[in-house]
Enzyme design. Sequence first.
Site, PDB file in Angstrom:
ATOM      1  N   ARG A   9       0.860  -1.208  -0.001  1.00 33.47           N
ATOM      2  CA  ARG A   9       0.125  -0.056  -0.090  1.00 33.47           C
ATOM      3  C   ARG A   9       0.863   1.285  -0.033  1.00 33.47           C
ATOM      4  O   ARG A   9       1.916   1.185   0.154  1.00 33.47           O
ATOM      5  CB  ARG A   9      -0.810   0.002   1.296  1.00 33.47           C
ATOM      6  CG  ARG A   9      -1.935  -0.851   1.377  1.00 33.47           C
ATOM      7  CD  ARG A   9      -2.733  -0.923   2.597  1.00 33.47           C
ATOM      8  NE  ARG A   9      -1.934  -1.687   3.658  1.00 33.47           N
ATOM      9  CZ  ARG A   9      -2.178  -2.188   4.947  1.00 33.47           C
ATOM     10  NH1 ARG A   9      -3.501  -1.684   5.173  1.00 33.47           N
ATOM     11  NH2 ARG A   9      -1.597  -2.721   5.601  1.00 33.47           N
TER      12      ARG A   9
ATOM     13  N   LYS B 125       2.043   1.282   7.318  1.00 34.06           N
ATOM     14  CA  LYS B 125       2.235   0.910   8.701  1.00 34.06           C
ATOM     15  C   LYS B 125       3.064   1.372   9.606  1.00 34.06           C
ATOM     16  O   LYS B 125       3.807   2.324   9.129  1.00 34.06           O
ATOM     17  CB  LYS B 125       2.880  -0.578   8.050  1.00 34.06           C
ATOM     18  CG  LYS B 125       1.884  -1.703   7.589  1.00 34.06           C
ATOM     19  CD  LYS B 125       0.571  -1.789   8.250  1.00 34.06           C
ATOM     20  CE  LYS B 125       0.931  -2.817   9.457  1.00 34.06           C
ATOM     21  NZ  LYS B 125      -0.591  -2.939  10.221  1.00 34.06           N
TER      22      LYS B 125
ATOM     23  N   TYR C  55      -0.760   3.999  10.973  1.00 34.70           N
ATOM     24  CA  TYR C  55      -0.750   2.969  11.837  1.00 34.70           C
ATOM     25  C   TYR C  55       0.178   2.803  12.918  1.00 34.70           C
ATOM     26  O   TYR C  55       1.108   2.792  12.274  1.00 34.70           O
ATOM     27  CB  TYR C  55      -1.325   1.670  11.032  1.00 34.70           C
ATOM     28  CG  TYR C  55      -2.773   1.698  10.380  1.00 34.70           C
ATOM     29  CD1 TYR C  55      -3.939   1.879  11.313  1.00 34.70           C
ATOM     30  CD2 TYR C  55      -2.759   1.616   9.074  1.00 34.70           C
ATOM     31  CE1 TYR C  55      -5.016   2.047  10.498  1.00 34.70           C
ATOM     32  CE2 TYR C  55      -3.885   1.652   8.504  1.00 34.70           C
ATOM     33  CZ  TYR C  55      -5.330   1.773   9.098  1.00 34.70           C
ATOM     34  OH  TYR C  55      -6.441   1.835   8.401  1.00 34.70           O
TER      35      TYR C  55
ATOM     36  N   HIS D 131      -0.146   0.859  16.437  1.00 33.50           N
ATOM     37  CA  HIS D 131      -0.726  -0.304  17.189  1.00 33.50           C
ATOM     38  C   HIS D 131       0.390  -0.330  18.314  1.00 33.50           C
ATOM     39  O   HIS D 131       1.212  -1.444  18.340  1.00 33.50           O
ATOM     40  CB  HIS D 131      -0.695  -1.471  16.249  1.00 33.50           C
ATOM     41  CG  HIS D 131      -1.581  -1.395  15.237  1.00 33.50           C
ATOM     42  ND1 HIS D 131      -3.032  -1.452  15.596  1.00 33.50           N
ATOM     43  CD2 HIS D 131      -1.572  -1.471  13.933  1.00 33.50           C
ATOM     44  CE1 HIS D 131      -3.793  -1.419  14.296  1.00 33.50           C
ATOM     45  NE2 HIS D 131      -2.797  -1.389  13.362  1.00 33.50           N
TER      46      HIS D 131
ATOM     47  N   GLU E 106      -5.355   4.233  13.944  1.00 36.97           N
ATOM     48  CA  GLU E 106      -6.460   3.286  14.651  1.00 36.97           C
ATOM     49  C   GLU E 106      -6.917   3.803  15.937  1.00 36.97           C
ATOM     50  O   GLU E 106      -7.926   3.347  16.345  1.00 36.97           O
ATOM     51  CB  GLU E 106      -5.571   2.012  14.903  1.00 36.97           C
ATOM     52  CG  GLU E 106      -4.705   1.962  16.044  1.00 36.97           C
ATOM     53  CD  GLU E 106      -3.134   2.399  15.618  1.00 36.97           C
ATOM     54  OE1 GLU E 106      -3.121   2.794  14.484  1.00 36.97           O
ATOM     55  OE2 GLU E 106      -2.362   2.206  16.409  1.00 36.97           O
TER      56      GLU E 106
ATOM     57  N   ASP F 292      -2.714  -7.672  15.420  1.00 38.11           N
ATOM     58  CA  ASP F 292      -2.040  -6.099  15.275  1.00 38.11           C
ATOM     59  C   ASP F 292      -2.066  -5.332  16.710  1.00 38.11           C
ATOM     60  O   ASP F 292      -1.346  -4.645  16.891  1.00 38.11           O
ATOM     61  CB  ASP F 292      -2.208  -5.402  14.037  1.00 38.11           C
ATOM     62  CG  ASP F 292      -3.971  -4.857  14.149  1.00 38.11           C
ATOM     63  OD1 ASP F 292      -4.513  -5.528  14.982  1.00 38.11           O
ATOM     64  OD2 ASP F 292      -4.331  -4.356  13.258  1.00 38.11           O
TER      65      ASP F 292
HETATM   66  N1  LIG Z   1      -4.413  -8.035  10.856  1.00 37.04           N
HETATM   67  C1  LIG Z   1      -4.920  -6.962  10.141  1.00 37.04           C
HETATM   68  O1  LIG Z   1      -4.262  -6.639   8.859  1.00 37.04           O
HETATM   69  C2  LIG Z   1      -5.864  -6.031  10.619  1.00 37.04           C
HETATM   70  C3  LIG Z   1      -6.550  -5.066   9.803  1.00 37.04           C
HETATM   71  C4  LIG Z   1      -7.634  -4.291  10.137  1.00 37.04           C
HETATM   72  C5  LIG Z   1      -8.092  -4.522  11.582  1.00 37.04           C
HETATM   73  N2  LIG Z   1      -7.355  -5.253  12.476  1.00 37.04           N
HETATM   74  C6  LIG Z   1      -7.463  -5.348  13.758  1.00 37.04           C
HETATM   75  O2  LIG Z   1      -8.852  -6.174  14.025  1.00 37.04           O
HETATM   76  C7  LIG Z   1      -9.170  -5.795  15.401  1.00 37.04           C
HETATM   77  C8  LIG Z   1     -10.615  -5.486  15.150  1.00 37.04           C
HETATM   78  O3  LIG Z   1     -11.025  -4.312  14.350  1.00 37.04           O
HETATM   79  P1  LIG Z   1     -12.410  -3.762  14.192  1.00 37.04           P
HETATM   80  O4  LIG Z   1     -12.167  -2.614  13.313  1.00 37.04           O
HETATM   81  O5  LIG Z   1     -13.383  -4.849  13.926  1.00 37.04           O
HETATM   82  O6  LIG Z   1     -12.829  -3.280  15.676  1.00 37.04           O
HETATM   83  P2  LIG Z   1     -14.106  -2.771  16.355  1.00 37.04           P
HETATM   84  O7  LIG Z   1     -14.097  -1.903  17.348  1.00 37.04           O
HETATM   85  O8  LIG Z   1     -15.091  -2.295  15.185  1.00 37.04           O
HETATM   86  O9  LIG Z   1     -14.754  -4.248  16.805  1.00 37.04           O
HETATM   87  C9  LIG Z   1     -14.416  -4.795  17.971  1.00 37.04           C
HETATM   88  C10 LIG Z   1     -15.508  -5.538  18.553  1.00 37.04           C
HETATM   89  O10 LIG Z   1     -15.001  -6.525  19.606  1.00 37.04           O
HETATM   90  C11 LIG Z   1     -15.524  -6.607  20.659  1.00 37.04           C
HETATM   91  N3  LIG Z   1     -15.270  -7.047  21.776  1.00 37.04           N
HETATM   92  C12 LIG Z   1     -14.356  -6.451  22.546  1.00 37.04           C
HETATM   93  N4  LIG Z   1     -13.887  -7.216  23.553  1.00 37.04           N
HETATM   94  C13 LIG Z   1     -14.398  -8.414  23.493  1.00 37.04           C
HETATM   95  C14 LIG Z   1     -14.547  -9.654  24.054  1.00 37.04           C
HETATM   96  N5  LIG Z   1     -13.769  -9.922  25.075  1.00 37.04           N
HETATM   97  N6  LIG Z   1     -15.230 -10.907  23.436  1.00 37.04           N
HETATM   98  C15 LIG Z   1     -16.059 -10.443  22.657  1.00 37.04           C
HETATM   99  N7  LIG Z   1     -16.053  -9.361  21.593  1.00 37.04           N
HETATM  100  C16 LIG Z   1     -15.086  -8.288  22.257  1.00 37.04           C
HETATM  101  C17 LIG Z   1     -16.446  -5.117  20.561  1.00 37.04           C
HETATM  102  O11 LIG Z   1     -17.465  -5.059  21.354  1.00 37.04           O
HETATM  103  C18 LIG Z   1     -16.380  -4.730  19.116  1.00 37.04           C
HETATM  104  O12 LIG Z   1     -17.898  -4.993  18.815  1.00 37.04           O
HETATM  105  C19 LIG Z   1      -8.458  -4.690  15.734  1.00 37.04           C
HETATM  106  O13 LIG Z   1      -7.507  -5.143  16.575  1.00 37.04           O
HETATM  107  C20 LIG Z   1      -7.807  -4.015  14.234  1.00 37.04           C
HETATM  108  O14 LIG Z   1      -6.646  -3.402  14.913  1.00 37.04           O
HETATM  109  C21 LIG Z   1      -6.346  -6.201  11.974  1.00 37.04           C
END
Ligand SMILES: NC(=O)c1ccc[n+]([C@@H]2O[C@H](COP(=O)([O-])OP(=O)(O)OC[C@H]3O[C@@H](n4cnc5c(N)ncnc54)[C@H](O)[C@@H]3O)[C@@H](O)[C@H]2O)c1
Length: 401
Positions: free
Chosen positions: A15, A75, A94, A96, A118, A270
Site C-alpha cells: 500500500r 504501517k 497506523y 498499534h 487506529e 496487530d
Molecule cells: N491484521 C490486520 O491486517 C488487521 C487489519 C484491520 C484491522 N485489524 C484489527 O482487527 C481488530 C478488530 O478491528 P475492528 O475494526 O473490527 O474493531 P471494532 O471496534 O469495530 O470491533 C471490535 C469488537 O470487539 C468487541 N469485543 C471487545 N472485547 C471483546 C471480548 N472480550 N469478547 C468479544 N467481543 C469483544 C467489541 O464489542 C467490538 O464490537 C483490531 O485489533 C484491528 O486493529 C487487523
Amino acid sequence: MKVGVPREVKDDEYRVAITPAGVREMVEHGHEVLVEAGAGEGSATPDSAYESQGATVLPAAADVFGEGEMIVKVKEPQLTEIEMLRPGQLLFTYLHLAPDPEQTRGLCGSGATCIAYETVEDSHGRLPLLAPMSEIAGKIATQAGAFMLEKPLGGRGILLGGVPGVAAANVMVIGGGVVGMNAAFIAIGMEADVFVYDRSIDRLRELDVIFGGRCSTIYSTTLAIEEMLPRADLVIGAVLVHGARAPFVVRREQLALMQAGAVLVDVSIDQGGCFETSRPTTHRDPTFEVDGITHYCVTNMPGAVPITSTYALTNATLPYVMAIADRGIAEAIRSDPGLRLGVNVAGGQVTHPAVAEGVGTSCVPVEEALGANAGDARTKQPTDGRTHRASSGRANRVSSG
Ligand SMILES: NC(=O)c1ccc[n+]([C@@H]2O[C@H](COP(=O)([O-])OP(=O)(O)OC[C@H]3O[C@@H](n4cnc5c(N)ncnc54)[C@H](O)[C@@H]3O)[C@@H](O)[C@H]2O)c1
C-alpha cells in the site's frame, strides 16, 4: 506544509499513503507533497501519476524524512524509519503501540509527534481510519480461512458452504465489529453456518438486524466460546478494546477442545493477538501450527490487496491529513476531539491512556506533551482553490526546534 510520503518497507506491504487524487487536493490547499520514488508501484501508481498532480518525487526515504514536516505512512515505522524521525516532526500512520513497547520507546526517543490512525475517533466513537482496513481484513479473514481449511494446506479438508446433502462448515467470529461483520458477510455468502460472538448486546442486536437472522449472534463468555470450539472449523478473532492490547478469547489449553486441522485466523494480531498461541506472521509465510490447529496471524492483511486498500485507506485519511496540514496539529486537535485521541506520542511521552497502560508507562495529557512543540499551531492556509507552494520558511516549520 511539506508532506512526505515514503515507500512502505514492511514485508509484503504494497500500500501507499497517498494517491494522485490526494496529491492534487493537498497541492490545491497550498501544501507541498514529497513522494519517494517507487512508493506507489505496489498499488499500480507510477511516479509520473504523482508528478502530474504536482508532487515532487524524491529518490530516497532519507530525502522524504529529511524534508517532510509531516510524514504520512501506512504501517508502523520500522527501525530504520524511526531513526530518521526528528523532534517536532509529525508522523501520521497506523502504530498499534499498546503491545509494542520497543516501538513506543523508539518513537518517544525520536521526539516526533506520532498520530495513530487506529485511535482516531469520529463523533460517534467509531474508528474512521481503522474501519476501511477492517472491512478488507474481515473479508480476507474468511477467504484465507476457507483456503487454509483445504487438506493439502494442513486443514481439516472441509468446504465452507458444503453441498446439497453434506453439511456446511461452522464459522465462529469472535468480535462483531467492523472486521467481524465483514468476515461474517463473506462466510454467510459462502453458505457456511456462522456464529458471531460479542460482549456488546447492542452490537449483537444491530448484527441480528443487518444479517436478517442468517447467522446466530451469541453473547461472548468463556463458557459460550468453549461450548462452540469443539464444533468450529474456522474461528476468526476480531475483538478490539480501543487502543489497548487485545484480550485473549481462546487460551492454549482450549485448543485441545478443537478438531485437528481447524483454523484460527487472528485478525487482532496487530493489537497483540486475541488467541494466546498467536504470533505475528507475514503474507509470505502466513501460518503455523500449534497442537494441530492452523494459526493465520498476518499483521497487515489488507497489504495483500493494495489496489483496493490504498484507495479505501486514503479516502478516509485525506481529510485528516488535510486538516493537520492546514492548521498544524495543536489547532487541528483543538477543533476535533476525535483527532486528539489519535495522538499517541508527543514530546517524548505517551499521550494515549490505553497505550500507556499497554506498555506500562505513565500517560501525559496531549496538550502538556505538545507544549514544547505547540509552536506548530499554524495559521490556516487559504482553501480557495488557488494553487501555491507553501513557504519553507521558519514560520511554517512544524518543529519548534
Ligand atoms: N491484521 C490486520 O491486517 C488487521 C487489519 C484491520 C484491522 N485489524 C484489527 O482487527 C481488530 C478488530 O478491528 P475492528 O475494526 O473490527 O474493531 P471494532 O471496534 O469495530 O470491533 C471490535 C469488537 O470487539 C468487541 N469485543 C471487545 N472485547 C471483546 C471480548 N472480550 N469478547 C468479544 N467481543 C469483544 C467489541 O464489542 C467490538 O464490537 C483490531 O485489533 C484491528 O486493529 C487487523
